[in-house]
Every structure is written in structure tokens, then in C-alpha cells.
Design a protein around this motif. Structure first.
Motif, mmCIF file in Angstrom:
data_model
loop_
_atom_site.group_PDB
_atom_site.id
_atom_site.type_symbol
_atom_site.label_atom_id
_atom_site.label_comp_id
_atom_site.label_asym_id
_atom_site.label_seq_id
_atom_site.Cartn_x
_atom_site.Cartn_y
_atom_site.Cartn_z
ATOM 1 N N TYR A 1 54.027 -17.816 23.032
ATOM 2 C CA TYR A 1 52.655 -18.182 22.839
ATOM 3 C C TYR A 1 51.568 -17.186 23.409
ATOM 4 O O TYR A 1 51.855 -16.593 24.377
ATOM 5 C CB TYR A 1 52.686 -19.544 22.915
ATOM 6 C CG TYR A 1 53.442 -20.390 22.203
ATOM 7 C CD1 TYR A 1 53.549 -20.556 20.904
ATOM 8 C CD2 TYR A 1 54.715 -20.834 23.017
ATOM 9 C CE1 TYR A 1 54.469 -21.464 20.136
ATOM 10 C CE2 TYR A 1 55.629 -21.130 22.386
ATOM 11 C CZ TYR A 1 55.518 -21.552 20.929
ATOM 12 O OH TYR A 1 56.615 -22.218 20.060
ATOM 13 N N TRP B 1 53.810 -29.981 24.930
ATOM 14 C CA TRP B 1 52.470 -29.445 24.164
ATOM 15 C C TRP B 1 51.645 -30.544 23.863
ATOM 16 O O TRP B 1 52.152 -31.947 23.932
ATOM 17 C CB TRP B 1 52.844 -29.052 22.659
ATOM 18 C CG TRP B 1 53.258 -27.639 22.551
ATOM 19 C CD1 TRP B 1 54.705 -27.228 22.814
ATOM 20 C CD2 TRP B 1 52.625 -26.468 22.437
ATOM 21 N NE1 TRP B 1 54.773 -25.919 22.749
ATOM 22 C CE2 TRP B 1 53.429 -25.359 22.503
ATOM 23 C CE3 TRP B 1 51.272 -26.167 22.335
ATOM 24 C CZ2 TRP B 1 53.298 -24.107 22.319
ATOM 25 C CZ3 TRP B 1 51.028 -24.700 22.098
ATOM 26 C CH2 TRP B 1 51.809 -23.814 22.108
ATOM 27 N N GLN C 1 50.752 -33.998 18.512
ATOM 28 C CA GLN C 1 50.717 -33.391 17.201
ATOM 29 C C GLN C 1 49.926 -34.229 16.027
ATOM 30 O O GLN C 1 49.836 -35.510 16.057
ATOM 31 C CB GLN C 1 52.194 -33.265 16.680
ATOM 32 C CG GLN C 1 53.265 -32.453 17.758
ATOM 33 C CD GLN C 1 52.753 -31.248 17.954
ATOM 34 O OE1 GLN C 1 53.033 -30.156 17.073
ATOM 35 N NE2 GLN C 1 52.280 -30.764 19.246
ATOM 36 N N ARG D 1 53.441 -25.300 6.816
ATOM 37 C CA ARG D 1 54.057 -24.380 7.781
ATOM 38 C C ARG D 1 54.922 -25.445 8.669
ATOM 39 O O ARG D 1 54.391 -26.270 9.411
ATOM 40 C CB ARG D 1 52.946 -23.787 8.663
ATOM 41 C CG ARG D 1 53.512 -22.938 9.887
ATOM 42 C CD ARG D 1 53.122 -23.605 10.970
ATOM 43 N NE ARG D 1 54.009 -22.879 12.250
ATOM 44 C CZ ARG D 1 53.776 -23.415 13.301
ATOM 45 N NH1 ARG D 1 53.030 -24.448 13.689
ATOM 46 N NH2 ARG D 1 54.590 -22.800 14.485
ATOM 47 N N TYR E 1 57.748 -25.621 12.178
ATOM 48 C CA TYR E 1 58.101 -24.962 13.476
ATOM 49 C C TYR E 1 59.626 -25.123 13.989
ATOM 50 O O TYR E 1 59.867 -24.580 15.042
ATOM 51 C CB TYR E 1 57.079 -24.969 14.440
ATOM 52 C CG TYR E 1 56.743 -26.314 15.042
ATOM 53 C CD1 TYR E 1 57.673 -27.038 15.794
ATOM 54 C CD2 TYR E 1 55.401 -26.881 14.767
ATOM 55 C CE1 TYR E 1 57.348 -28.138 16.340
ATOM 56 C CE2 TYR E 1 55.270 -27.953 15.310
ATOM 57 C CZ TYR E 1 56.042 -28.860 16.179
ATOM 58 O OH TYR E 1 55.596 -30.155 16.446
ATOM 59 N N ALA F 1 54.658 -19.573 16.006
ATOM 60 C CA ALA F 1 52.974 -19.678 15.900
ATOM 61 C C ALA F 1 52.232 -18.201 16.089
ATOM 62 O O ALA F 1 51.054 -18.275 15.531
ATOM 63 C CB ALA F 1 52.798 -20.271 17.313
ATOM 64 N N SER G 1 50.634 -29.560 14.108
ATOM 65 C CA SER G 1 50.869 -29.213 15.401
ATOM 66 C C SER G 1 49.858 -29.635 16.340
ATOM 67 O O SER G 1 48.945 -30.608 16.040
ATOM 68 C CB SER G 1 50.204 -27.398 15.288
ATOM 69 O OG SER G 1 50.855 -26.624 16.550
ATOM 70 N N SER G 2 49.588 -28.932 17.582
ATOM 71 C CA SER G 2 48.487 -29.577 18.399
ATOM 72 C C SER G 2 47.324 -28.866 18.183
ATOM 73 O O SER G 2 47.122 -27.621 17.650
ATOM 74 C CB SER G 2 48.874 -29.145 20.066
ATOM 75 O OG SER G 2 49.173 -27.839 19.934
ATOM 76 N N THR H 1 47.394 -25.307 19.336
ATOM 77 C CA THR H 1 47.671 -24.203 18.760
ATOM 78 C C THR H 1 46.763 -23.825 17.479
ATOM 79 O O THR H 1 46.353 -22.437 17.173
ATOM 80 C CB THR H 1 49.226 -24.525 18.061
ATOM 81 O OG1 THR H 1 49.981 -24.203 19.140
ATOM 82 C CG2 THR H 1 49.832 -23.324 17.066
ATOM 83 N N PRO I 1 56.364 -31.981 21.346
ATOM 84 C CA PRO I 1 57.267 -31.424 21.622
ATOM 85 C C PRO I 1 57.134 -30.501 23.002
ATOM 86 O O PRO I 1 55.952 -30.261 23.224
ATOM 87 C CB PRO I 1 57.279 -30.084 20.611
ATOM 88 C CG PRO I 1 55.991 -30.136 19.988
ATOM 89 C CD PRO I 1 55.321 -31.685 20.262
HETATM 90 N N1 PCA Z 1 52.501 -25.672 19.052
HETATM 91 C C1 PCA Z 1 53.638 -24.952 18.736
HETATM 92 C C2 PCA Z 1 54.638 -26.238 18.778
HETATM 93 C C3 PCA Z 1 53.926 -27.456 18.928
HETATM 94 C C4 PCA Z 1 52.686 -27.109 19.060
HETATM 95 O O1 PCA Z 1 51.655 -27.731 19.404
HETATM 96 C C5 PCA Z 1 53.451 -24.411 17.375
HETATM 97 O O2 PCA Z 1 52.769 -25.138 16.537
HETATM 98 O O3 PCA Z 1 54.209 -23.417 17.026
#
Ligand code: PCA
Length: 323
Positions: free
Chosen positions: A31, A141, A144, A164, A166, A186, A203-204, A207, A228
Motif C-alpha cells: 500500500y 483496515w 468497509q 473492483r 480485492y 489497491a 473498501s475503507s 483506500t 479486513p
Molecule cells: N483497503 C484495501 C483492503 C481493504 C481496504 O480498506 C484495498 O482496498 O485493497
């Protein structure tokens, strides 16, 4: 030998000896450099350098620069690198227990994520050992939520959306909501949205913020579906080659990193959601209807996960639910 030459020779020898003793490990992380996971990894590395008196220096390679997210676990297992960090749930197809943190609506807060992680720790440590890996620490993380380029109030509104994913849980969620999943790391998100390969994701806020999602989408819906975790692991031989003092140093630094990571993740949650707003996105809770429908899908996915994970999985869930 003239005295000053003898001294120089001694110094050169001492230098050679200390260089030979100092070990350097590479630590790939997937990341962004500015992301809290990467920053915590760097603080962990610094801690190890200090705690081992410079005997072990860890070099962090952020942003998937050394190995991409999808390659990191294998790179550590096979000894291409000694240590690294990976979103373990993306390896759920290898071992269901790796995916426990991505079962929708099982653990939906930081507190619950920590509890679930503790409940599954011993089993996880064993599974990783079978994969030639030593567990060091994991960091959640933030919760979500969904990113869409339109207003979405129900699962019906998601029909046909290019999504998308992951890990296999997010791909399954897409399938069950009528969306079309494509797995993308990511680090490649911005490009995938810019070229229209995908138009939505879960996602969060972190991200979305790291990847400037406001350039591509308009709406974030907080769902708090799950949190996650990224797990830091060491190649088992590299771990066993360390003497006990150095192992203890790594374990102590890992405990520090786990605490720091949890704190930073909590802090980053509001900061990044505000960042999405500042970028022009609408950030709100998902509608009641959407949450109800998602929870039904979550119940189905929980049953599917329990079936795959068997008694071991059930035992973790029971420990988690009992306390
Ligand atoms: N970010 C990572 C995994 C979970 C998150 O919040 C992503 O989107 O790849």
C-alpha cells in the motif's frame, strides 16, 4: 607493520566483521507510502533496528514497489524476501481461516475486529506455519463501505455495475448483488477507474482517500461490513535462524506495531472520510433497505464460509461470540 597501518588494518577488520554480522531484510508492503499500514511498518522496522543494536536492519518497500500485493505471501514463503505484509483474506482460496476477517457482518467494529483476531490467533499461527511462515502482527483496515458513481439505495441499484474486488469475499459479494467483479490491487485502483475497467468498489475511506477516488466516483456509503486485516509475516527459516534475543526483539516490536497500527487505523477513519468529502464526494450511511438486503447476503456468505472452514472455523466463531 607501521603502527598507523596496523591500526587501519584493525579498523578495516572490525568494520568488515560488523558489516558481516549485520543482517538486512527486505520488507515488501503493497500500500501507498503515506498509508498508515506502511508508516507503521516503517516504525516497526526502526524499532527492530534499535532493539537489535543494528544487528538486523529491515528495509520497507511500500506501494508494491518490490513485490505487488498478490505476490508478497509467496515471496516470503519461498524466501525471496525474509518478511512482508499481506492482506491475508485474499488467500482465502488457499485456506478458509485466512478469510475470517472478511466474512460480512461478523466483526463490524475495531473492538470486534480485535476480538475476532484474538479468537482466531492460535489457529492462524498454525496455518501460517504450515505455509512456512511465522506470524508477527496484524492491523485492521477501517470499516468497509461502498463507492459508486451514482446514488445507490438498494441492491437492485447495483445490477450490472463493474466492481473492483480485492479478495474472494468481495468478489462473491459482487456476484450476490448482481455486480461484475474484477480483482484489482489497491496500487492499480486509480488506473482501473480512470480507464473504466471498474466503476465501483467496497473498501475503507482510507483506500479511497489514498487513491483520490473523488476523481472517479461521487458517493461513499458507510456499511461497516467488516474490517479486513493486513498481516506481517516472516519466512520460517529466516525466523528460526535468529537467536532468541533477536526473536524477542521482533516479537516486542510487533506488539508495539499492532497497538500503534490499531490506533492509527482508528484515527485515519474520520480523517479520510472527511478527505473524501473535501474532494467533493457525498459521504453518508447506507439506506436501511440496502443494509437489510446486505445483511441477508452476509448471512448466506457466513454460512458458506463456515461450511468451507469446518469445525475449526466454527470454533473460532464460537470463541468470538462467547466472550
Ligand atoms: N483497503 C484495501 C483492503 C481493504 C481496504 O480498506 C484495498 O482496498 O485493497
Amino acid at each position: 607493520m607501521k603502527p598507523h597501518i596496523a591500526i587501519m588494518a584493525a579498523v578495516a577488520m572490525a568494520t568488515t566483521v560488523s558489516v558481516a554480522q549485520a543482517e538486512t531484510w527486505d520488507m515488501p508492503m503493497a500500500y501507498a507510502d503515506g498509508n498508515f499500514h506502511t508508516q507503521v511498518g516503517k516504525q516497526f522496522a526502526q524499532c527492530v533496528g534499535t532493539a537489535t543494536g543494528g544487528d538486523l536492519e529491515i528495509t520497507v518497500h511500500g506501494g508494491g514497489s518490490l513485490f505487488k500485493g498478490g505476490e508478497i505471501k509467496r515471496a516470503i514463503q519461498t524466501g525471496q524476501v525474509q518478511i512482508g505484509e499481506r492482506l491475508l483474506s485474499s488467500h482465502q482460496n488457499e485456506e478458509p481461516v485466512y478469510g475470517i476477517d472478511s466474512v460480512p457482518f461478523l466483526a463490524t467494529s475495531f473492538e470486534a475486529s480485535e476480538k475476532l483476531s484474538a479468537a482466531g490467533r492460535d489457529t492462524l499461527v498454525e496455518k501460517l506455519k504450515d505455509d512456512n511462515l511465522h506470524y508477527l502482527y496484524s492491523v485492521p483496515w477501517p470499516p468497509q463501505g461502498f463507492y459508486f458513481n451514482k446514488e445507490v439505495n438498494s441492491v437492485a441499484d447495483m445490477e450490472g455495475v463493474k466492481f473492483r474486488s480485492y479478495n474472494s469475499a468481495t468478489a462473491r459479494l459482487a456476484e450476490l448483488t448482481g455486480m461484475v467483479p474484477t480483482q484489482i490491487e489497491a496500487a492499480e485502483i486509480s488506473q482501473a477507474f480512470a480507464t473504466g475497467v471498474v466503476e465501483a468498489m467496497i473498501s475503507s475511506g482510507a483506500t479511497g482517500y489514498d487513491r483520490k477516488l473523488w476523481e472517479h466516483v461521487s458517493n461513499f456509503y458507510a456499511v461497516d461490513g467488516w474490517l479486513p486485516r493486513n498481516t506481517v509475516m516472516v519466512n520460517l527459516e529466516a525466523w528460526e535462524d535468529l537467536d532468541e534475543g533477536h526473536q524477542n526483539a521482533l516479537t516486542a516490536c510487533a506488539a508495539m506495531a499492532a497497538d500503534l497500527g490499531l490506533y492509527r487505523s482508528m484515527q485515519y477513519t474520520d480523517f479520510t472520510l472527511n478527505g473524501l468529502r473535501a474532494g467533493g464526494m457525498s459521504v453518508e450511511d447506507a439506506s436501511e433497505q440496502m443494509v437489510t438486503e446486505l445483511k441477508e447476503i452476509g448471512a448466506q456468505m457466513t454460512a458458506e464460509w463456515l461450511e468451507a472452514a469446518g469445525d475449526e472455523g466454527q470454533a473460532i466463531v464460537d470463541t468470538f461470540s462467547a466472550e
